[in-house]
Design an enzyme around this catalytic site. Sequence first.
Site, PDB file in Angstrom:
ATOM      1  N   ASP A 512       0.856  -1.180   0.000  1.00 59.92           N
ATOM      2  CA  ASP A 512       0.000   0.000   0.000  1.00 59.92           C
ATOM      3  C   ASP A 512       0.899   1.240   0.000  1.00 59.92           C
ATOM      4  OD1 ASP A 512      -2.247   1.578   0.167  1.00 59.92           O
ATOM      5  OD2 ASP A 512      -2.830   0.946   2.184  1.00 59.92           O
ATOM      6  N   ASP A 587      -9.063   3.643  -1.748  1.00 58.83           N
ATOM      7  CA  ASP A 587      -9.860   3.920  -0.556  1.00 58.83           C
ATOM      8  C   ASP A 587     -11.220   4.506  -0.918  1.00 58.83           C
ATOM      9  OD1 ASP A 587      -7.733   2.995   0.886  1.00 58.83           O
ATOM     10  OD2 ASP A 587      -6.882   4.970   1.248  1.00 58.83           O
TER      11      ASP A 587
END
Length: 898
Positions: A512, A587
Amino acid sequence: MAACCDSLLPLILLLCLSAQAVDRSNFKTCDQSAFCKEIPYFYRSLELIYVLDTLELSDSRLTLQLINDNNKVRLLLELYRLQGNMTRVKINELKPLKPRYEVPDVLISDPITEALSVVAQDENSLVLSLGGKDQRLIVSAQPFRLDIVEGPQVLMSLNSRGLLAFEHLRARKDTKSESEQATGQENVEQQTNEDGQIKEEEDKPGMWEETFKSHTDSKPNGPSSISLDFSLPGVEHVYGIPEHADTLKLKNTDGSDPYRLYNLDVFQYELHNPMALYGAVPVLISHSNDRTMGIFWLNAAETWVDISSNTAGKVRVIPQTDVRWISESGLIDVFIMLGPKPADVFTQYASLTGTQSFPPLSALAYHQCRWNYNDQEDVKTVDQGFDEHDIPYDFIWLDIEHADGKRYFTWDPSNFPQPKEMLQGLMDKRRKLVAIVDPHIRVDSGYKIHNEIRSKNFYVKNKDGGDYEGWCWPGNSGYPDFTNPEMRAWWASQFAYDQYEGSMENQYIWNDMNEPSVFNGPEVTMHKDALHGVWEHRDVHNLYGLYVQKATADGLILRSGGVQRPFVLTRAFFAGSQRYGAVWTGDNAAEWGHLKVSIPMCLSLGLVGISFCGADVGGFFKHPSAELLVRWYQAGAYQPFFRAHAHIDTPRREPWLFGPENTALIREAIRQRYALLPYWYQLFYNTHRTGQPVMRPLWVEYPDDVATFSIEDEYLIGKDLLVHPVTDEGATGVTAYLPGKGEVMCFSTLNGTIPVFQRGGSIICRKDRVRRSSSCMENDPYTLYVALSSQGSAEGELYIDDFHTFSFEEAKQFVHRHLSFSANTLSSRNLAPDSQFSTASWIEKIVIIGGSQPSSVTLKNADGTESALEFEFDSTLAVLTLRKPGVNAAADWTVVLR
């Protein structure tokens, strides 16, 4: 996970995750990006210098010099004809002040060239043959322009609007060395006027440095942007250039910002705008009734793509789409893929950047994740919850809190004191775990990883030569220079079991924050004047995430001695990232709009080679209603990467926490995914071999059906399943468009929750005995679903291997069968006679949809033996079911209906 703050603050203030939407002021618009705003003023037509001493032609390459009428800087044009109906165009400075960045490691090899010949030539133009079908490349001199034609039809024009721009590197007047001042700079020959005098260029705002908010970006060699326009006559629909949370068909950007390609950590991104997100693939696909083509702009710097169409708000005009690419640095290196069919463009692009990696079967199953599962006991409880509620899953995930103080490659000693015990408990159930390893490294003298990177001088440097540092989850962090192959090799070595303490073979990795995310950096990322060796970060920015994923995937392969296929998820990506694993859409939020937009986002990625895509089921931010969560599971079960994920501040949302009725619906959606795993696996094998997308828009298979060109609320899985998720709140039905003239679509959904259709004329293999994980189902029997066409025929494939190693490639250990039904006969034929693999799986049942009732059914084995099969026929549904053929899935056999 995303950051939302931009200034240098204590870490506790950086965790400001209660904001409700993206702060647009943290990210540049075109007007705030100097090169995007100013480059229109630098446009000058370029005159082709057409004299004998500048034109050079070999068998596969033509070079010519271009000259800028404004400042007399000379450029070198290179033209290549490539194998597979492609053309490559490169433009660079003839004599740059220093080398300009040319993107490495994205092309899988040097493209194979083919003979290039001059067909005609005069003082103002040159005509080159591009091979079959009367394809020609016309080079015009004044003004400079390239036209690719086929017979009388212009397929594509370059610089037809005169927007080619190439800002040359230069030395700042007050920083020239004494020798430069004495002799003139290296580019003197290029920067003289017709009288031989050096032309001094006036300084302009943003020329040598640029400020955004509190950050200043220095430009030691001045502006270096490039631009080129492409015109597509007859084209109204263009796609690609992900990642954007927007429609599948790209919009006209006249009067608004262009689409931006610049990998960024965008907190709670907005829908339906062209702002940059986590990844960037500079590939645009055009499609019309006549042809599909592609443009691959190989440049890793910040890029803007402007799209204009002459049909906007008009009727009865011959369509044309114009596309302008603008990049901050590097050189022009563009591949034109001439199709002509959609499948041809996918093959052409795959020949350049490679195909989707072939994941282990378990990676295609269901993944359970949140930020964060609290400790080992929490992991055990969630794992048991799936068993207690009879819901299968393969992977449970751990986010940043699992590590000791967010020091990656470690475990929190309080919450995860015995990671091997936890992993072994999962392995005993044939399940797996993913742990996060981000590329920002805590600056801590007691941290082995940091000390080794610093001692080996592997960190990215700031403009002054010191280690570049910024804030991220651990606090003050260093950023390894993944553009350095030695750094990547070292990183890969850290995944060895004796280096990554507590890890086991059933642990996989998630990268990430690899845009890279720098909480206190400009636009929440790295300063552009940071240094990767001799290159500035501005040159390599969009490559960084690819390199992180590549090094991690290499590490997982290395730790297994080259035997096991890796699984690595990345948030940031670039062209070629498909070779290293999966991506997700970042996200998102628990909103119906985010569910809806996940479809065009993944379709866009599939069109540019990245098939292994999915969205956080349920939405990362906020808390979904039960209805939204159920609908998201039903949609996610039919997207390539199937993972539920949630923010640390959201209530727990394991599948059984929303009441028995919703639990049952979620269970059924997940079980349908598991039943279809053989089909998903076969599709991923095929995309690994051919580059054809797994999840694809309808127009890919129905290229002449204009009604499909803008459809983005339904899609195909392979060519045989059509899916229309329910993405509107309160909807009790949807209207599905069924493409194809004279084709049959068989309603395939077993529980009626979302429409899923099987194409008439197809055979799909399933495993209807669903168990706790995919590994538990490896040797289970298959059921064949045969959906007959209007002609009473069907065909499909079955692919089997060991589901997790490279033996399918290295030792040809696999089964690949062709299944066909015609003239009341169903047969299985070997597609790979040179392969060797045995399987315990067998054919348990055959369901024939759309047939008639036979009087008898006979199974004929390869050894000539025959046996009668039991069957039953449902006349209401026209479904014939053959029970227990019992034949091995790898064998030759025939079933005859009489």
